[in-house]
Design a protein around this motif. Sequence first.
Motif, mmCIF file in Angstrom:
data_model
loop_
_atom_site.group_PDB
_atom_site.id
_atom_site.type_symbol
_atom_site.label_atom_id
_atom_site.label_comp_id
_atom_site.label_asym_id
_atom_site.label_seq_id
_atom_site.Cartn_x
_atom_site.Cartn_y
_atom_site.Cartn_z
ATOM 1 N N ARG A 173 -34.371 14.376 63.455
ATOM 2 C CA ARG A 173 -33.464 14.138 64.583
ATOM 3 C C ARG A 173 -33.006 12.695 64.544
ATOM 4 N NH1 ARG A 173 -30.125 16.109 68.316
ATOM 5 N NH2 ARG A 173 -30.148 14.947 70.222
ATOM 6 N N ALA A 174 -31.693 12.490 64.674
ATOM 7 C CA ALA A 174 -31.085 11.161 64.812
ATOM 8 C C ALA A 174 -30.509 11.081 66.228
ATOM 9 C CB ALA A 174 -30.002 10.940 63.774
ATOM 10 N N GLU A 175 -31.255 10.457 67.122
ATOM 11 C CA GLU A 175 -30.851 10.387 68.538
ATOM 12 C C GLU A 175 -29.482 9.729 68.714
ATOM 13 O OE1 GLU A 175 -32.219 11.831 71.128
ATOM 14 O OE2 GLU A 175 -33.963 12.564 70.044
ATOM 15 N N GLU A 176 -29.231 8.611 68.013
ATOM 16 C CA GLU A 176 -27.956 7.887 68.170
ATOM 17 C C GLU A 176 -26.751 8.749 67.819
ATOM 18 O OE1 GLU A 176 -30.944 4.761 66.636
ATOM 19 O OE2 GLU A 176 -30.485 6.845 66.236
ATOM 20 N N LEU A 177 -26.956 9.672 66.891
ATOM 21 C CA LEU A 177 -25.860 10.542 66.457
ATOM 22 C C LEU A 177 -25.856 11.884 67.193
ATOM 23 C CD1 LEU A 177 -26.112 10.016 62.586
ATOM 24 C CD2 LEU A 177 -24.666 8.782 64.218
ATOM 25 N N GLY A 178 -26.954 12.167 67.900
ATOM 26 C CA GLY A 178 -27.067 13.468 68.567
ATOM 27 C C GLY A 178 -27.127 14.617 67.565
ATOM 28 N N ILE A 179 -27.749 14.371 66.410
ATOM 29 C CA ILE A 179 -27.788 15.360 65.328
ATOM 30 C C ILE A 179 -29.232 15.751 65.023
ATOM 31 C CG2 ILE A 179 -27.383 15.687 62.837
ATOM 32 C CD1 ILE A 179 -24.798 15.759 64.189
ATOM 33 N N THR A 180 -29.442 17.043 64.863
ATOM 34 C CA THR A 180 -30.706 17.584 64.383
ATOM 35 C C THR A 180 -30.458 18.107 62.970
ATOM 36 O OG1 THR A 180 -31.356 18.220 66.611
ATOM 37 C CG2 THR A 180 -32.484 19.324 64.808
ATOM 38 N N VAL A 181 -31.405 17.843 62.069
ATOM 39 C CA VAL A 181 -31.265 18.298 60.685
ATOM 40 C C VAL A 181 -32.448 19.181 60.310
ATOM 41 C CG1 VAL A 181 -29.921 16.293 59.977
ATOM 42 C CG2 VAL A 181 -32.395 16.260 59.704
ATOM 43 N N SER A 182 -32.191 20.083 59.389
ATOM 44 C CA SER A 182 -33.225 20.965 58.868
ATOM 45 C C SER A 182 -32.905 21.211 57.402
ATOM 46 C CB SER A 182 -33.209 22.284 59.648
ATOM 47 O OG SER A 182 -34.150 23.180 59.132
ATOM 48 N N ASP A 183 -33.944 21.244 56.584
ATOM 49 C CA ASP A 183 -33.703 21.562 55.182
ATOM 50 C C ASP A 183 -34.912 22.249 54.586
ATOM 51 O OD1 ASP A 183 -35.422 19.352 54.853
ATOM 52 O OD2 ASP A 183 -33.887 18.057 54.034
ATOM 53 N N ARG A 184 -34.716 22.831 53.438
ATOM 54 C CA ARG A 184 -35.795 23.489 52.705
ATOM 55 C C ARG A 184 -35.719 22.980 51.267
ATOM 56 N NH1 ARG A 184 -37.531 29.296 54.123
ATOM 57 N NH2 ARG A 184 -38.637 28.039 55.634
ATOM 58 N N TRP A 185 -36.871 22.514 50.778
ATOM 59 C CA TRP A 185 -36.995 22.000 49.425
ATOM 60 C C TRP A 185 -37.801 22.997 48.592
ATOM 61 C CZ3 TRP A 185 -36.037 16.661 47.939
ATOM 62 C CH2 TRP A 185 -35.627 15.823 48.982
ATOM 63 N N ALA A 195 -25.126 2.220 62.493
ATOM 64 C CA ALA A 195 -26.528 2.336 62.107
ATOM 65 C C ALA A 195 -27.197 3.403 62.968
ATOM 66 C CB ALA A 195 -27.234 0.995 62.283
ATOM 67 N N PHE A 196 -28.219 4.034 62.403
ATOM 68 C CA PHE A 196 -28.974 5.025 63.157
ATOM 69 C C PHE A 196 -30.374 5.149 62.575
ATOM 70 C CE2 PHE A 196 -26.855 7.338 59.777
ATOM 71 C CZ PHE A 196 -27.808 8.238 59.316
ATOM 72 N N THR A 197 -31.252 5.735 63.375
ATOM 73 C CA THR A 197 -32.621 6.012 62.952
ATOM 74 C C THR A 197 -32.813 7.518 62.944
ATOM 75 O OG1 THR A 197 -33.389 3.946 63.928
ATOM 76 C CG2 THR A 197 -35.056 5.615 63.479
ATOM 77 N N LEU A 198 -33.476 8.001 61.910
ATOM 78 C CA LEU A 198 -33.767 9.425 61.780
ATOM 79 C C LEU A 198 -35.274 9.602 61.692
ATOM 80 C CD1 LEU A 198 -32.727 12.415 61.039
ATOM 81 C CD2 LEU A 198 -33.102 11.697 58.673
ATOM 82 N N SER A 199 -35.835 10.414 62.579
ATOM 83 C CA SER A 199 -37.239 10.827 62.470
ATOM 84 C C SER A 199 -37.229 12.103 61.640
ATOM 85 C CB SER A 199 -37.825 11.101 63.850
ATOM 86 O OG SER A 199 -37.803 9.929 64.614
ATOM 87 N N TYR A 200 -38.021 12.146 60.569
ATOM 88 C CA TYR A 200 -37.932 13.236 59.609
ATOM 89 C C TYR A 200 -39.330 13.601 59.115
ATOM 90 C CZ TYR A 200 -36.228 15.610 55.321
ATOM 91 O OH TYR A 200 -35.969 16.505 54.326
#
Length: 184
Positions: A88-100, A67-72
Motif C-alpha cells: 500500500r502506498a498511502e500518498e498515492l491511494g494505491i494498493t498493489v498485489s502480485d504473485r511471484w 515521492a511516496f512510501t510503499l509498505s510491501y
Amino acid sequence: MIRAAGGAAAVLVLLVACSASKGSSSMPSPVPAVPQPQPQSQAHLAPIAYFVGAWTADAKNPATGQAFTLSYTITPSVDGAWLDGAGRAEELGITVSDRWGIDGPTGDIVRVMFDSSGLWGVVRSKGWDGDRLVLEGDANAPGDGGVVRVRETITKVSATEFGAVWESLADGAWTVYSIERLTR
C-alpha cells in the motif's frame, strides 16, 4: 438377448470377485482417484526467496519529483508453490498485489502484478546476473490506456536492502518513472 445379459452378469461377477480378492467388498471405481496435493518444497523458489519478508520502499518519480512510501510484504502461498506480494502506498491511494513464481518449462522468474487502479502486468526474467535482476514485460492500463512495455531492474545492496528502477518504453527509448529503495 439372454446371452448378452448373461455376459454382463458374468462381467459383474468377475468384478466383484476381483474386488473381493483384493480385500475389499465394494466395487472398484471406474474413475481413477484424484491425487491429493502434497505440500510443495520451496527449493524451486530459491531464485526469489530473497524477497520474502516485510519491506518499506522509499520511491520517487524523477520526472515529476513525486515521492511516496510503499509498505510491501512478500509471503509464501499456494502451499509454498508461489510467493504473494501485497502493498500500500498511502500518498498515492494505491494498493498493489502480485504473485511471484518460477515458470517450470523455462526456469524464468515470473511476476504477475495488479493494482487498485485496474492496472495489471506480467514481467519475466531469465534470472539473476550477480546482484542484478531485470524483469521485463507488459503493463495493461485500465480502459483504453493500452499496453506499455515495462522493465524493472533490481539491484541487491545487502540482505536487508535493494534498489529497484522502473522504466517504460515509448518511441524506442526507455524512460525511468520510479526509483525505489527497499529496506526491511
